[in-house]
Motif scaffolding. Structure first.
Motif, PDB file in Angstrom:
ATOM      1  N   LYS A 181       0.847  -1.200   0.000  1.00  0.00           N
ATOM      2  CA  LYS A 181       0.000   0.000   0.000  1.00  0.00           C
ATOM      3  C   LYS A 181       0.881   1.248   0.000  1.00  0.00           C
ATOM      4  O   LYS A 181       2.059   1.180   0.372  1.00  0.00           O
ATOM      5  N   SER A 182       0.300   2.351  -0.407  1.00  0.00           N
ATOM      6  CA  SER A 182       1.058   3.604  -0.411  1.00  0.00           C
ATOM      7  C   SER A 182       0.122   4.791  -0.254  1.00  0.00           C
ATOM      8  O   SER A 182      -1.067   4.723  -0.573  1.00  0.00           O
ATOM      9  N   ASN A 183       0.686   5.864   0.265  1.00  0.00           N
ATOM     10  CA  ASN A 183       0.048   7.174   0.249  1.00  0.00           C
ATOM     11  C   ASN A 183       0.932   8.098  -0.577  1.00  0.00           C
ATOM     12  O   ASN A 183       2.144   8.180  -0.334  1.00  0.00           O
ATOM     13  N   SER A 184       0.346   8.758  -1.555  1.00  0.00           N
ATOM     14  CA  SER A 184       1.146   9.556  -2.478  1.00  0.00           C
ATOM     15  C   SER A 184       0.529  10.935  -2.671  1.00  0.00           C
ATOM     16  O   SER A 184      -0.695  11.087  -2.719  1.00  0.00           O
ATOM     17  N   PHE A 185       1.436  11.923  -2.826  1.00  0.00           N
ATOM     18  CA  PHE A 185       1.029  13.301  -3.020  1.00  0.00           C
ATOM     19  C   PHE A 185       1.847  13.893  -4.172  1.00  0.00           C
ATOM     20  O   PHE A 185       3.035  13.595  -4.315  1.00  0.00           O
ATOM     21  N   ASP A 186       1.210  14.727  -4.988  1.00  0.00           N
ATOM     22  CA  ASP A 186       1.941  15.405  -6.042  1.00  0.00           C
ATOM     23  C   ASP A 186       1.328  16.771  -6.301  1.00  0.00           C
ATOM     24  O   ASP A 186       0.152  17.005  -6.002  1.00  0.00           O
ATOM     25  N   GLY A 187       2.141  17.673  -6.855  1.00  0.00           N
ATOM     26  CA  GLY A 187       1.666  19.030  -7.094  1.00  0.00           C
ATOM     27  C   GLY A 187       2.405  19.709  -8.229  1.00  0.00           C
ATOM     28  O   GLY A 187       3.385  20.433  -7.981  1.00  0.00           O
ATOM     29  N   PRO A 188       2.003  19.506  -9.487  1.00  0.00           N
ATOM     30  CA  PRO A 188       2.628  20.214 -10.607  1.00  0.00           C
ATOM     31  C   PRO A 188       2.009  21.587 -10.859  1.00  0.00           C
ATOM     32  O   PRO A 188       0.794  21.772 -10.755  1.00  0.00           O
ATOM     33  N   LEU A 189       2.864  22.549 -11.167  1.00  0.00           N
ATOM     34  CA  LEU A 189       2.447  23.907 -11.504  1.00  0.00           C
ATOM     35  C   LEU A 189       2.920  24.208 -12.920  1.00  0.00           C
ATOM     36  O   LEU A 189       4.120  24.142 -13.205  1.00  0.00           O
ATOM     37  N   THR A 190       1.995  24.517 -13.822  1.00  0.00           N
ATOM     38  CA  THR A 190       2.314  24.702 -15.236  1.00  0.00           C
ATOM     39  C   THR A 190       2.078  26.157 -15.639  1.00  0.00           C
ATOM     40  O   THR A 190       1.019  26.726 -15.368  1.00  0.00           O
ATOM     41  N   TRP A 191       3.074  26.698 -16.316  1.00  0.00           N
ATOM     42  CA  TRP A 191       3.018  28.087 -16.771  1.00  0.00           C
ATOM     43  C   TRP A 191       3.204  28.135 -18.283  1.00  0.00           C
ATOM     44  O   TRP A 191       4.238  27.725 -18.804  1.00  0.00           O
ATOM     45  N   ASN A 192       2.183  28.575 -18.995  1.00  0.00           N
ATOM     46  CA  ASN A 192       2.300  28.818 -20.423  1.00  0.00           C
ATOM     47  C   ASN A 192       2.866  30.230 -20.587  1.00  0.00           C
ATOM     48  O   ASN A 192       2.129  31.194 -20.765  1.00  0.00           O
ATOM     49  N   ALA A 193       4.199  30.293 -20.549  1.00  0.00           N
ATOM     50  CA  ALA A 193       4.865  31.573 -20.355  1.00  0.00           C
ATOM     51  C   ALA A 193       4.720  32.519 -21.533  1.00  0.00           C
ATOM     52  O   ALA A 193       4.338  33.669 -21.370  1.00  0.00           O
ATOM     53  N   ILE A 194       5.040  32.058 -22.734  1.00  0.00           N
ATOM     54  CA  ILE A 194       5.043  32.932 -23.906  1.00  0.00           C
ATOM     55  C   ILE A 194       4.289  32.241 -25.018  1.00  0.00           C
ATOM     56  O   ILE A 194       4.504  31.071 -25.293  1.00  0.00           O
ATOM     57  N   ARG A 195       3.418  32.957 -25.680  1.00  0.00           N
ATOM     58  CA  ARG A 195       2.684  32.376 -26.792  1.00  0.00           C
ATOM     59  C   ARG A 195       2.411  33.488 -27.812  1.00  0.00           C
ATOM     60  O   ARG A 195       1.285  33.920 -28.009  1.00  0.00           O
ATOM     61  N   ARG A 196       3.482  33.963 -28.468  1.00  0.00           N
ATOM     62  CA  ARG A 196       3.322  35.047 -29.447  1.00  0.00           C
ATOM     63  C   ARG A 196       4.505  35.050 -30.412  1.00  0.00           C
ATOM     64  O   ARG A 196       5.583  34.531 -30.109  1.00  0.00           O
ATOM     65  N   ASP A 197       4.291  35.663 -31.561  1.00  0.00           N
ATOM     66  CA  ASP A 197       5.330  35.837 -32.579  1.00  0.00           C
ATOM     67  C   ASP A 197       6.046  34.528 -32.916  1.00  0.00           C
ATOM     68  O   ASP A 197       7.263  34.486 -33.094  1.00  0.00           O
ATOM     69  N   GLY A 198       5.271  33.445 -32.963  1.00  0.00           N
ATOM     70  CA  GLY A 198       5.869  32.168 -33.315  1.00  0.00           C
ATOM     71  C   GLY A 198       6.631  31.511 -32.187  1.00  0.00           C
ATOM     72  O   GLY A 198       7.244  30.464 -32.364  1.00  0.00           O
ATOM     73  N   ILE A 199       6.623  32.123 -30.995  1.00  0.00           N
ATOM     74  CA  ILE A 199       7.358  31.568 -29.852  1.00  0.00           C
ATOM     75  C   ILE A 199       6.368  31.009 -28.848  1.00  0.00           C
ATOM     76  O   ILE A 199       5.347  31.618 -28.537  1.00  0.00           O
ATOM     77  N   ARG A 200       6.685  29.822 -28.331  1.00  0.00           N
ATOM     78  CA  ARG A 200       5.863  29.241 -27.271  1.00  0.00           C
ATOM     79  C   ARG A 200       6.774  28.587 -26.241  1.00  0.00           C
ATOM     80  O   ARG A 200       7.641  27.790 -26.590  1.00  0.00           O
TER      81      ARG A 200
END
Length: 764
Positions: free
Chosen positions: A547-566
């Motif tokens: 058995k296990s107890n598990s925790f996770d926490g990802p934080l996602t940032w879509n930082a730049i999305r312009r002029d062909g850059i992502r």
């Protein structure tokens, strides 16, 4: 077996004919992105109708449409557009190629693992990693291991005695990783994930990875996470032929087309018409081994070296199905025959012993999806796997020229394993804010063999349910629970989980998750007995589930999305606490016998930083991870001498540059894995734990891919650029039944050079 397959096929066609439409007028065509790449996973519909379709990996689609003037709606997940079309009443209508305004990297990846239905990666509650078909193609792999080898959080170990590999994910061994083929679990004879490299790589569409316990959805083994290998589905083309041949050196060893080196050959065909679709394929993979001793080598010379055993694989697959706007059903069969050969050295009495490990595996799947209305849909999955592994040992006498079977314990053995799965889930959308998914699952596993006590059978019954709740637009919650009843082992009564996704801003998403995981004791752990001159191992029928107890926490940032850059960045942390872990220990009634017991506590923790960057024709993924593994000596008398965790860093990067004018691309994949420390106590100095390490290494693949013409493409390059073969190891104790203790750790057969040719012809 033949009767079972025939019955299954008759069932498929009976249902399909019952739901088939008598006549359909189809609109078909191809959609490209602004940078000329196939636009896959787009949702298409005919305005003012219920007709829906999706583009495939080639950007091709087929959709039922009424005759006359209509409007085709194209939704990319980023935006939507409309196009007026004129439908011919007497025959199918073909459109000119449509180009959408988004570039390929701007389209949201569609994922299915752990979801109620196909879902954009950005909107999924679970953090899902996806390895696309494009990335797989550029890596020129011969097996799944070569794809995952440069993905962060993955590590492989190799058992040269048995000729197999095992996977480790986020600091946890393969026994805690659930391997799925199109959502159906792969069955292995032990906790080694041998089946991972018994999948035809040419059939793989993409690979989806979910880290953390998925036991509510997928049951046992999914403590570390899930690897879902998704195969190619129906094509948008009416008919197509694909062929591939690839040659690789193995280190500096190579013979053209056969013998030394690695040789891969594949051919497959696909067809579809009026909702019906079918495909079939065949592959042959030949690995000539590496550093294999000469046939005249003595027994002592053979025992003194590490060598990779020759391996032959024959793989076949077939798929047939029918689908319309509301109903989709398909059956798939995958077969593999694998032969691993181990030739010993010449004994003083001029005899030589040769062992063969022969695996026959047949996987059967039946999937059905039925959309009852806009709120209610039903998904049914059935699976049956038959696995047979034969050990054949022969001795050849040079004096008499006679070859005969040996008679030692375990030297002639046939181990048989079978697994039956039925899963049914109901997806019901109560409102825009609440969806629920109840489900039932039945698993039956059986085994027999010389080393297996009797012919044991395990039946597992489960009911699971989850809900997706949006109390407001920025928050999405996914509570879930699984109830289990098992016929043999002590299963947890209920396994809960809770996941949440919070949109902090338009470009910033936080996911938090808790999951209770469990791993059922394998049949081998419960019923395996093996006694010979070197082994005294006995199974334990009283094992409990881990058995296990598990925790996770990802934080996602879509930082730049312009002029062909992502630029997209994800920082994630995780913590896993395992108990009742199954390990080897002394048998209570006889200290000379080894058995399995629930004694161990184990923990893993760490964090990762994963970045993806796109600019015009350049794609990059890069980042790092830092994983800590628990030192179980802290459970004893060494708390002050030993740190709680030992840490290993990883740095990784995957770069693809597309040279549009040359119709080619360059791919570079690398990962540096730092040394792996741990602590051990020796009999010579039991009071002072000793720090030991497995050495660091850097793995790099450099591949080139070029399209020659409409039908042909070539790939070439170098794998394992820095020629990694063995890792240093300061340990003095064995790491397993077939490991070599304080010797170096075998990791690869060294640098290899690759050249491949693919042929792809399709008729729209």
């Amino acid at each position: 077996m033949k009767k079972q397959l025939l019955t299954t096929l008759i069932f498929i066609f009976s249902i399909s004919i019952a739901v088939a439409q008598t006549h359909t007028v189809e609109l078909h065509g191809k959609i490209l992105t602004a940078d000329g790449q196939p636009a896959w996973g787009l949702t298409l519909s005919i305005k003012n109708t219920k007709n829906v379709a999706y583009t495939d990996r080639n950007g091709v689609f087929r959709i039922a449409a009424p005759a006359g003037s209509s409007v085709l709606l194209i939704k990319s997940g980023v935006s939507s557009q409309e196009q007026e079309v004129a439908i011919n009443a007497n025959s199918d209508t073909k459109l000119e190629t449509i180009t959408i305004k988004e570039k390929s990297y701007e389209l949201n990846e569609v994922v299915v693992t752990g979801q109620y239905g196909p879902q954009s990666m950005k909107d999924a509650v679970y953090k899902v990693r996806s390895i696309s078909a494009e990335k797989i193609k550029f890596r020129a792999p011969t097996n799944i291991q070569q794809i995952l080898n440069t993905e962060f959080g993955f590590r492989f170990t190799n058992d040269l005695t048995l000729g197999v590999s095992n996977v480790e994910m986020m600091g946890m061994s393969g026994r805690n990783v659930k391997i799925l083929l199109d959502g159906v679990p792969l069955v292995d004879r032990s906790d080694l994930k041998e089946g991972l490299n018994q999948i035809d790589i040419n059939t793989v569409e993409r690979i989806e990875i979910v880290e953390g316990p998925m036991s509510v959805v997928y049951g046992t083994d999914a403590l570390a996470g899930v690897i879902n290998i998704i195969t190619k589905g129906k094509s948008g083309y009416k008919f197509g032929v694909f062929a591939r041949i690839q040659e690789e050196t193995v280190g500096s060893e190579y013979e053209a087309l056969n013998g030394l080196g690695s040789h891969n050959k594949n051919i497959s065909v696909n067809w579809q018409n009026k909702g019906w679709n079918a495909m079939a394929g065949f592959s042959n993979n030949t690995f000539g081994g590496w550093n294999v001793p000469d046939k005249t080598a003595t027994r002592d010379e053979v025992n003194a070296i590490q060598f990779w055993k020759p391996k032959d694989q024959y793989l076949g697959n077939a798929r047939v199905g029918y689908g319309n706007n509301k109903f989709n059903i398909w059956y798939r069969a995958d077969f593999v025959n694998e032969d691993i050969t181990s030739r010993g050295g010449i004994n003083p009495n001029y005899t030589v012993v040769t062992q063969e490990y022969i695996t026959d595996r047949l996987n059967n799947q039946l999937h059905a999806d039925w959309k009852l209305n806009n709120q209610l849909s039903l998904t049914l999955v059935g699976g049956y796997t038959n696995l047979k592994r034969k050990t054949s040992t022969k001795i050849y006498d040079f004096a008499t020229g006679v070859e005969s079977l040996t008679t030692g314990a375990g030297e002639q053995d046939v181990a048989k394993f079978n697994s039956t799965l039925f899963r049914g889930t109901l997806q019901y959308k109560l409102s825009d804010a609440i969806s629920i998914q109840p489900g039932v699952e039945f698993n039956r596993e059986g085994a027999s063999g010389q080393r297996i006590k009797g012919s044991p059978v395990i039946n597992d019954y489960a009911f699971f349910a989850s809900a997706e709740i949006k109390p407001f637009n920025a928050l999405k919650l996914r509570p879930g629970v699984r109830f289990i009843n098992n016929s043999v082992y002590d299963a947890p009564v209920a396994v809960p989980s809770l996941n949440a996704m919070l949109n902090l801003t338009r470009d910033l998403d936080l996911r938090l998750g808790y999951g209770r995981g469990f791993r059922a004791p394998a049949l081998r752990e419960l019923y395996f007995d093996f006694f010979d001159a070197s082994h005294s191992i006995m199974g334990n029928e009283n094992l409990k589930a881990e058995k296990s107890n598990s925790f996770d926490g990802p934080l996602t940032w879509n930082a730049i999305r312009r002029d062909g850059i992502r630029l997209t960045s994800t920082v994630a942390g995780f913590y896993n606490d395992f108990f009742d872990r199954i390990e080897y220990g002394q048998y209570e009634e006889d200290a000379s016998v080894t058995t399995l017991i629930n004694i161990s506590r184990y923990k893993t923790t760490g964090f990762s930083l994963d970045n993806t960057f796109n600019y015009k024709d350049f794609q990059a993924g890069f980042g790092l991870s830092y994983i800590g593994r628990y030192n179980d000596l802290t459970e004893g008398n060494y708390q002050s001498e030993v740190p709680k965790f030992s840490w290993t860093p990883e740095f990784f990067g995957n770069l693809i540059y597309t040279v549009t004018k040359l119709k080619g691309a360059v791919s570079l994949a690398f990962k540096h894995t730092g040394s792996r420390p741990s602590y051990q106590v020796t009999s010579t100095d039991p009071n002072n734990p000793r720090l030991v390490k497995i050495g660091s290494f850097t793995w790099t693949d450099l591949l080139f891919n070029k399209t020659i013409n409409k039908y042909l493409a070539v790939n070439a390059g170098v794998k394992n650029l820095f020629d990694v073969t063995q890792l240093t190891n300061s340990s003095t104790s064995s790491g397993g039944a077939h490991s070599t203790g304080g010797g170096t750790v075998p990791y690869s057969y060294g640098r290899s050079y690759v050249f491949g040719l693919t042929f792809n012809w399709n008729k729209l």
